[in-house]
Structure formats: C-alpha cells, structure tokens
Design a protein around this motif. Structure first.
Motif, short mmCIF file in Angstrom:
data_model
loop_
_atom_site.label_atom_id
_atom_site.label_comp_id
_atom_site.label_asym_id
_atom_site.label_seq_id
_atom_site.Cartn_x
_atom_site.Cartn_y
_atom_site.Cartn_z
N VAL A 316 0.92 -1.19 -0.02
CA VAL A 316 0.01 0.11 0.13
C VAL A 316 0.82 1.18 -0.06
N LYS A 317 0.62 2.10 -0.76
CA LYS A 317 1.30 3.27 -0.95
C LYS A 317 1.15 4.24 0.18
N ARG A 318 2.58 4.42 0.71
CA ARG A 318 2.31 5.13 2.01
C ARG A 318 2.25 6.93 1.78
N GLU A 319 1.47 7.12 2.58
CA GLU A 319 1.03 8.69 2.62
C GLU A 319 1.96 9.47 3.62
N ARG A 320 2.64 10.37 3.28
CA ARG A 320 3.44 11.10 4.23
C ARG A 320 2.88 12.58 4.43
N ASN A 321 2.81 13.12 5.57
CA ASN A 321 2.57 14.55 5.72
C ASN A 321 3.78 15.13 6.28
N TRP A 322 3.88 15.93 4.69
CA TRP A 322 5.36 16.74 4.73
C TRP A 322 5.22 17.96 5.65
N ALA A 323 4.15 18.39 6.06
CA ALA A 323 4.14 19.55 6.94
C ALA A 323 4.52 19.19 8.16
N GLU A 324 4.27 17.95 8.77
CA GLU A 324 4.45 17.47 9.98
C GLU A 324 5.94 17.13 9.87
N ILE A 325 6.69 16.97 8.75
CA ILE A 325 8.04 16.26 8.94
C ILE A 325 8.90 17.69 8.72
N GLU A 326 8.39 18.56 8.21
CA GLU A 326 8.99 19.98 8.32
C GLU A 326 9.20 20.58 9.63
N ASN A 327 8.23 20.23 10.27
CA ASN A 327 8.19 20.71 11.75
C ASN A 327 9.20 19.78 12.76
N GLN A 328 9.35 18.51 12.30
CA GLN A 328 10.27 17.74 12.95
C GLN A 328 11.60 18.36 12.39
N LEU A 329 11.78 18.46 11.39
CA LEU A 329 13.16 19.00 11.05
C LEU A 329 13.57 20.22 11.67
N GLN A 330 12.54 21.11 11.87
CA GLN A 330 12.69 22.34 12.52
C GLN A 330 13.33 22.05 14.10
N ALA A 331 12.68 21.12 14.68
CA ALA A 331 12.83 20.64 15.98
C ALA A 331 14.22 20.26 15.98
N PHE A 332 14.75 19.35 14.99
CA PHE A 332 16.16 18.79 14.97
C PHE A 332 16.98 20.01 15.06
N LEU A 333 16.89 20.90 14.36
CA LEU A 333 17.67 22.17 14.03
C LEU A 333 17.90 22.90 15.40
N VAL A 334 17.17 22.86 16.57
CA VAL A 334 17.44 23.51 17.67
C VAL A 334 17.92 22.30 18.77
N LEU A 335 18.11 21.40 18.46
CA LEU A 335 18.69 20.36 19.50
C LEU A 335 19.93 20.77 20.00
N PRO A 336 20.29 20.44 21.19
CA PRO A 336 21.47 20.95 21.71
C PRO A 336 22.65 20.24 21.04
N THR A 337 22.57 19.25 20.85
CA THR A 337 23.77 18.33 19.82
C THR A 337 23.03 18.21 18.71
N PRO A 338 23.74 18.83 17.51
CA PRO A 338 23.21 18.41 16.20
C PRO A 338 23.24 17.12 15.85
N ILE A 339 22.54 16.56 14.82
CA ILE A 339 22.61 15.35 14.34
C ILE A 339 22.79 15.27 12.84
#
Length: 445
Positions: A316-339
């Motif tokens: 089954v084709k997977r549907e991704r919520n790219w708005a939510e994914i971009e929010n999570q990437l924004q959260a990764f950008l402010v982590l104390p230790t970069p990933i």
C-alpha cells in the motif's frame, strides 16, 4: 603400380587418377606428386616446367604446394587445366573442389596447409595392392577424421614425429614420409568409435559424399539454386524469419541477409551448419535440389500442470504528511547536540535522499549545522592537545632529537591524540609557533 593410359600424344605420362567415381577420389596434389615420381623428377622441377608451359612467371621462392591446387581458386583451375592438357587425361578438375566454386565462397573453403592423412587408408591401399595416395577429402580443413575407419587424421609421421611431411622434400611419394622415408600406413586395431566426435565424423561423411557426387554432376551447381534452397529451408523451418534462422545456425543475421539479398555465398562451414540443422545433406543443399527433403518435425512439448505461483500483493502506498515532517526537521535544528541528515532520516523513517528532494532547505541546514559542529569539536580537540604537543616538542629538542611522530606519540597520552583528525598538520603548526621570534622572547622573560 601407377596405371598409365595409352596416349602417345601427351607430353606427360597419362596417369589414371585413383579412386575415380568414389568418395575416396585422389586429390590434384597427390596426382601431381605421382606424376613427378613417374617422370623421376622432383616436384619443384615439374612445377617449374608446368609453370613455364602455361606461361607463368615464377620466383626463385616458388613452392608448388602453396598454390592450393585442390581448392576453388584460380590456381586450381589453371593447374588442373594445364595438367589435363599435358597428360591428355580429361576432367582433372574433378580432383579439386572446382565443381562447387559457385556455391562456396572463395575464402570459405579452407584447405589444409600442412597436410593430413589416414594411416589406416594407406595401410589398406598397400594391403589390397593399390598405390597409396592422398584423398581429396583430406584437403578440406573441415575434415578431422576418416569416416571410413573412424579414426583421427594424422599430421605427423608415426616414426620420426615430423610434421608437414607431404611437402618438405624434393621428391614426394604419397604414403611415405619425406623426412625419414618410412611408410605412413599403420595397421592394427581401430580406435573405439565412441572416442571420435560424431559431429566431426558426420562432417567428414558429408564432404565425402560431396566429392563422390561431383564425379557425376550433369551441370555445375549455381548460386541461385543454393539461395533458393536456403530460402525454402528458412520458410519451412522458421516461417521465413531469417533472424531466427541465423540464430539457429549460429551466424549473424546480417550474414544471412547478405546471402538472401546481397551477393554473399555461404562458406563450407556455414553450409555444413545449415545441413546439420535442416536434415538435408550437404550435396542436396549445394546442388539446390531439395525435391526429396522433408522439413524435420519438432516433437510438441508436454504440457505439465504445474502449481501457479500466488500473485504478489502490492504494498500500500505510504502517505506522508510533509508539513509534520518539516516541523520535526525544525525541531532537529534546535537540538543541543546536532545530528546528521542520515540520523534524521532514520528517526523519521524516511530515505535521506527523499528529504533532500522534498525538504531541501531544512535538510541542507541540518547538514551544515552538523559540519559546523564537527569543525567546532575538532577545534576544541586541537586546543586541548596544543599544550601537550608544545611540551613534547620542547622536550624532544632538549634531548637533541628531531620531532617525529613516533617521539610525539611516546610522550603524549593516547586519549589526547586520538580525537585529532590530522596530527601531522597540527604538529607542524605547533613547531612553527614555537620557532617564532616572539615566542622565544616570551619564553626568555
């Protein structure tokens, strides 16, 4: 033992060709050698005499056996006609493959260059009171075995081991080695038929039948009849598809196209392949007579009721919520230790390449942040190791030694050096700093 025809008007002895009317007919080189023996002259002297008679200029390096007298080339035609005229023996061209010159390409009939023979045939000739001679069928390079005795043709003398023993002497007596003079025939038990390649024996038999058939040909076979025969075979075996036919016999389809639409002529080897796959004899094919030929029937393949594989279920084709994914990437950008971007993809269960495609800006920022983190951390490691490296250099110089990597490793703890990505470059910077004049003045104070 050589039979001479009663013809007083001939310039040379009118020797009767041996094996006429059979598949064991004598070859023209063999006839030429026997003619030289009959006149008690060398083959070289006789060949030069004939060359002068037909007004051919020959060099001092002229060798008669290089003329390919049994082939379909011009030399075979010239020499067979000259020998017929000088001996008054007609149809000496039947001792060559000239009868098939229109249906075998000039370069497609390979003639052996070093001579081959069947020891059993020689022994049989002598046992039956016949003069041993070289067969025409032995001249073809497509023949490797004797179809009569089911043994391989030999090229070396069984006594002295020399090869090319047919031509490397002034006097050539068919059946005897020109090097040691021993008889080339060999009696005894025949080798087992199973040891002989059936395909090679079949090819020898086909060429033998071809030689036999040419003795009684009413007319010279033509290329048009050959091409018509090949077209008929293609039509009945492969529904007229020349590409399938080419794949069947193992030649390029352009080659078959050149036969059918151009002016190409099959080689003897190609004709043997066609005969083998179609079931027609080589003689039928080259003469263009397929009146008695029947297309081979292929037995139908049995139909088996095999279990059918289960159809694969599509994911089954997977549907991704790219708005939510971009929010999570924004959260990764402010982590104390970069990933890293790879780590971000692992946490989001997304291929990192897809992140670059759909959220390129945020993904690139994430990557740059990680690179900056690595540079900053490396700088911290260098700052931490700097005093240790300085002290190590000073101690090494104090001992009167040169600063080497081995000396530094021996003096600085491993946990200090391990994080450094380019120890040699860092060590060079430390030495440059220590050798500055301002550093020496500070050290003196």
């Amino acid at each position: 033992m050589n039979s001479v025809l009663n013809n007083p008007r001939s310039e040379l002895h009118a020797l009767q060709p041996l094996g006429e009317g059979t598949s064991d007919v004598e070859s023209l080189p063999s006839y030429f050698c026997r003619l030289a023996v009959s006149h008690s002259v060398s083959t070289l002297a006789l060949s030069r005499s004939i060359a002068q008679r037909i007004e051919h200029d020959v060099s001092h390096q002229f060798d008669w056996h290089q003329r390919r007298l049994a082939s379909t080339c011009e030399s075979a035609e010239t020499w067979s006609a000259a020998l017929s005229e000088l001996t008054a023996v007609p149809n000496l061209d039947k001792l060559t493959f000239l009868s098939w010159q229109n249906v075998i390409s000039r370069s497609g009939l390979s003639i052996v260059t070093r001579g081959q023979f069947c020891p059993s045939c020689f022994a049989e000739d002598l046992a039956k009171g016949r003069t041993p001679y070289f067969r025409l069928v032995w001249e073809s390079a497509e023949v490797f075995v004797c179809s009569r005795h089911a043994c391989s043709l030999e090229t070396h003398c069984p006594h002295c081991g020399k090869d090319n023993i047919r031509h490397t002497a002034a006097y050539v007596v068919p059946g005897w080695c020109t090097h040691c003079g021993e008889f080339l025939g060999k009696e005894g038990e025949m080798p087992a038929t199973a040891s002989i390649d059936p395909a090679a024996r079949w090819a020898a038999r086909q060429i033998g039948e071809l030689v036999h058939a040419q003795q009684t040909l009413a007319s010279t076979p033509t290329r048009d009849n050959l091409i018509n025969a090949i077209s008929q075979i293609i039509e009945e075996m492969d529904n007229g598809q020349s590409a399938l036919f080419a794949r069947r016999i193992g030649v390029a389809k352009s080659t078959v196209h050149n036969w059918l639409k151009g002016d190409g002529t099959p080689t003897l080897k190609a004709s043997l392949k066609i005969a083998a796959h179609s079931g027609a004899s080589l003689t039928q094919l080259l003469s263009g007579d397929l009146s008695t030929w029947v297309c081979p029937q292929i037995e139908p393949q049995l139909i088996l009721n095999l279990p059918q594989p289960k159809p694969r279920t599509r994911t089954v084709k997977r549907e991704r919520n790219w708005a939510e994914i971009e929010n999570q990437l924004q959260a990764f950008l402010v982590l104390p230790t970069p990933i890293t971007v790879r780590e971000a993809g692992r946490r989001l269960n997304i291929d990192p390449r897809l992140l670059y495609l759909r959220a390129n800006m945020l993904t690139r920022q994430l990557g740059e942040r990680w690179k900056e983190y690595l540079r900053r951390r490396q700088d911290e490691h260098v700052v931490n190791a700097w005093p240790h490296l300085e002290q190590a250099c000073i101690d090494i110089w104090a001992e009167g030694k040169s600063v080497t990597l081995r000396e530094v490793i021996a003096r600085v703890p491993a946990p200090i050096l391990a994080p450094l990505s380019n120890l040699l470059l860092n060590l060079k910077d430390v030495q440059s700093h220590l050798m500055r004049p301002d550093f020496e003045s500070e050290a003196a104070k």
